[in-house]
Design an enzyme around this catalytic site. Structure first.
Site, PDB file in Angstrom:
ATOM      1  N   ASN A 129       0.898  -1.168  -0.071  1.00  0.00           N
ATOM      2  CA  ASN A 129      -0.130   0.146   0.032  1.00  0.00           C
ATOM      3  C   ASN A 129       0.932   1.110  -0.022  1.00  0.00           C
ATOM      4  O   ASN A 129       2.014   1.130  -0.007  1.00  0.00           O
ATOM      5  CB  ASN A 129      -0.904  -0.130   1.298  1.00  0.00           C
ATOM      6  CG  ASN A 129      -0.260  -0.119   2.628  1.00  0.00           C
ATOM      7  OD1 ASN A 129       0.701   0.776   2.746  1.00  0.00           O
ATOM      8  ND2 ASN A 129      -0.551  -1.178   3.185  1.00  0.00           N
ATOM      9  N   PHE A 173      -5.060   2.861  14.220  1.00  0.00           N
ATOM     10  CA  PHE A 173      -5.100   3.962  13.514  1.00  0.00           C
ATOM     11  C   PHE A 173      -5.999   3.343  12.468  1.00  0.00           C
ATOM     12  O   PHE A 173      -6.143   2.235  12.181  1.00  0.00           O
ATOM     13  CB  PHE A 173      -3.924   4.286  12.401  1.00  0.00           C
ATOM     14  CG  PHE A 173      -2.951   5.368  13.064  1.00  0.00           C
ATOM     15  CD1 PHE A 173      -2.449   5.208  14.137  1.00  0.00           C
ATOM     16  CD2 PHE A 173      -3.126   6.399  12.400  1.00  0.00           C
ATOM     17  CE1 PHE A 173      -1.394   6.049  14.785  1.00  0.00           C
ATOM     18  CE2 PHE A 173      -2.230   7.513  13.071  1.00  0.00           C
ATOM     19  CZ  PHE A 173      -1.558   7.351  14.214  1.00  0.00           C
ATOM     20  N   LYS A 196     -14.286   0.213  15.313  1.00  0.00           N
ATOM     21  CA  LYS A 196     -13.235  -0.555  15.031  1.00  0.00           C
ATOM     22  C   LYS A 196     -12.543  -0.349  16.653  1.00  0.00           C
ATOM     23  O   LYS A 196     -11.902  -1.512  17.203  1.00  0.00           O
ATOM     24  CB  LYS A 196     -12.113   0.120  14.301  1.00  0.00           C
ATOM     25  CG  LYS A 196     -10.983  -0.346  13.979  1.00  0.00           C
ATOM     26  CD  LYS A 196     -10.051   0.044  12.865  1.00  0.00           C
ATOM     27  CE  LYS A 196      -8.751  -0.634  12.825  1.00  0.00           C
ATOM     28  NZ  LYS A 196      -7.936  -0.130  11.596  1.00  0.00           N
TER      29      LYS A 196
END
Ligand SMILES: Cc1cc2nc3c(=O)[nH]c(=O)nc-3n(C[C@H](O)[C@H](O)[C@H](O)COP(=O)(O)O)c2cc1C
Length: 395
Positions: free
Chosen positions: A209, A323, A337
């Site tokens: 990524n 994060f 999350k």
């Protein structure tokens, strides 16, 4: 970073003396009040005018010089100093410091100083390795004076070995570590992950990524400057690692998982800033690829959920921060999350926001905890790291 801090630079008669002009200039750009004391011999290598121009202060050389405002200068400067760096430090000044000799302005001021003192030896290798010099350096260490290890390389005398003055970045970082921040994280063991991971498709290609590691590296550096004991687990990045941190380099999500799990149990705070690749070629696909028998569409499987695993095995009193990168419903998805992964904080950034996310030097973070949601302005990643650590300290 050094606003309201007084840095005293002591310069002695080494060929490396000229390098301190850049150090003085860099410190001034960091807003320090810089004062320079030179030995008579140092003036053979670089003119005091250079430092007077850079610092705006008289460069002190002679203890008995009467050409300044009346106060006992070596005492007043010693009192004012937040830190004292002797660089380059000759074998001669090291010998004087180790034995309490005060026969010039620099050695006299050093004896009067109560602030942290750093010494960066620079000399020919044979001088540096001489047992007398080594013994003097050990004595300095015993007196609580920090000796900055010299670099190894080709020296001005053309010999190769230890004795080179370290780069200015190293000298500056030593100063920052001592005085840039209060050491409010001292004794805290912080584990930080940063960068991307790479999931091999074959020996040439991989899935990854856009993470550059900048955010995680900034957190590691600021935590280190605030006195924490930092372990940084990093995927492949092309930025320099922060100094004074334990660095563990990994490539794949599996490597990162193993490194995190090996270090998690003895960490007080864990910050997962790495952007781990979520998928990798499945075992079946990997076998097919090896035999050059892959389908046109490679089957992928999920990599291990590092944050989830950390949350499941959270130790008493441990703080876990993850994060999240979202394209929409930033707050809702990040809060979900937080709960699902049993984390204490999620630092959320929107991929849609300018100046936030991958690659940039700035970020726009929203810090989400069970009871709070704080949106920070756009700021440098280092400033954002500061705010994130401040918030963690309140949990
Ligand atoms: C060209 C030249 C380079 C020198 N470089 C060094 C050096 O890097 N380190 C060192 O300890 N002495 C070096 N010296 C020797 C010192 O200048 C000498 O020991 C002097 O007495 C040091 O005085 P000070 O510590 O008061 O500055 C050098 C001398 C010369 C002539």
């Amino acid at each position: 970073m050094l606003t309201n801090k007084t840095v005293v630079l002591g310069i002695t008669g080494s060929i490396a003396a000229y390098k301190i002009a850049n150090v003085a200039s860099r410190l001034i750009k960091l807003h320090a009040d810089v004062h320079v004391i030179m030995t008579e011999n140092a003036c053979n290598f670089i003119n005091p005018i250079t430092f007077e121009t850079l610092t705006g202060h008289k460069c002190l050389v002679d203890t008995f010089d009467r050409n300044f405002e009346f106060n006992v200068e070596h005492v007043s400067l010693a009192k004012k100093a937040d830190i004292f760096l002797v660089a380059p430090a000759t074998a001669n000044i090291i010998g004087k410091m180790a034995n309490g000799i005060a026969d010039d302005m620099l050695s006299t001021t050093l004896l009067a100083a109560k602030c942290p003192v750093l010494v960066a030896p620079a000399m020919n290798t044979n001088m540096y390795t001489n047992p007398v010099v080594q013994n003097n350096l050990c004595r300095l260490d015993d007196f609580g004076i920090k000796v900055i290890e010299p670099a190894t390389g080709m020296l001005a005398c053309r010999d190769t070995g230890a004795g080179k003055l370290p780069d200015e970045d190293v000298l500056i970082e030593h100063i920052l570590k001592e005085i840039a921040y209060p050491h409010d994280l001292s004794k805290k063991r912080i584990l930080i992950t940063a960068g991307p991971t790479r999931e091999a498709i074959d020996p040439v290609r991989f899935i990854t990524n856009h993470s550059t590691g900048k955010m995680g590296y900034a957190i590691a550096r600021i935590a280190m400057l605030r006195g924490a004991d930092v372990t940084l687990i990093s995927g492949p990045v092309s930025i320099d690692p922060p100094m004074f941190c334990d660095i563990i380099n990994v490539t794949s999500a599996e490597d990162m998982y193993n490194a995190v799990m090996a270090n998690a149990s003895h960490s007080d705070i864990i910050i997962k800033a790495a952007a781990v690749a979520d998928y990798r070629p499945s075992t079946v696909a990997a076998e097919k690829i090896k035999k050059s028998d892959a389908d046109s569409c490679i089957e992928l499987e999920r990599t291990k959920d590092i944050l989830g695993e950390l949350g499941k095995n959270k130790k008493e009193g441990q703080i876990i921060c993850g994060f999240s990168m979202e394209t929409e419903n930033l707050i809702e998805n990040s809060r979900a999350k937080l709960i699902k992964k049993n984390a204490d904080m999620i630092a959320a950034n929107s991929l849609k926001q300018e100046g936030a996310g991958f690659g940039t030097d700035t970020n726009v973070l929203t810090l989400i905890t069970e009871n709070s949601c704080e949106e920070l302005d756009m700021m440098s990643k280092e400033k954002a790291a500061e705010k994130l650590l401040d918030k963690i300290m309140t949990l």
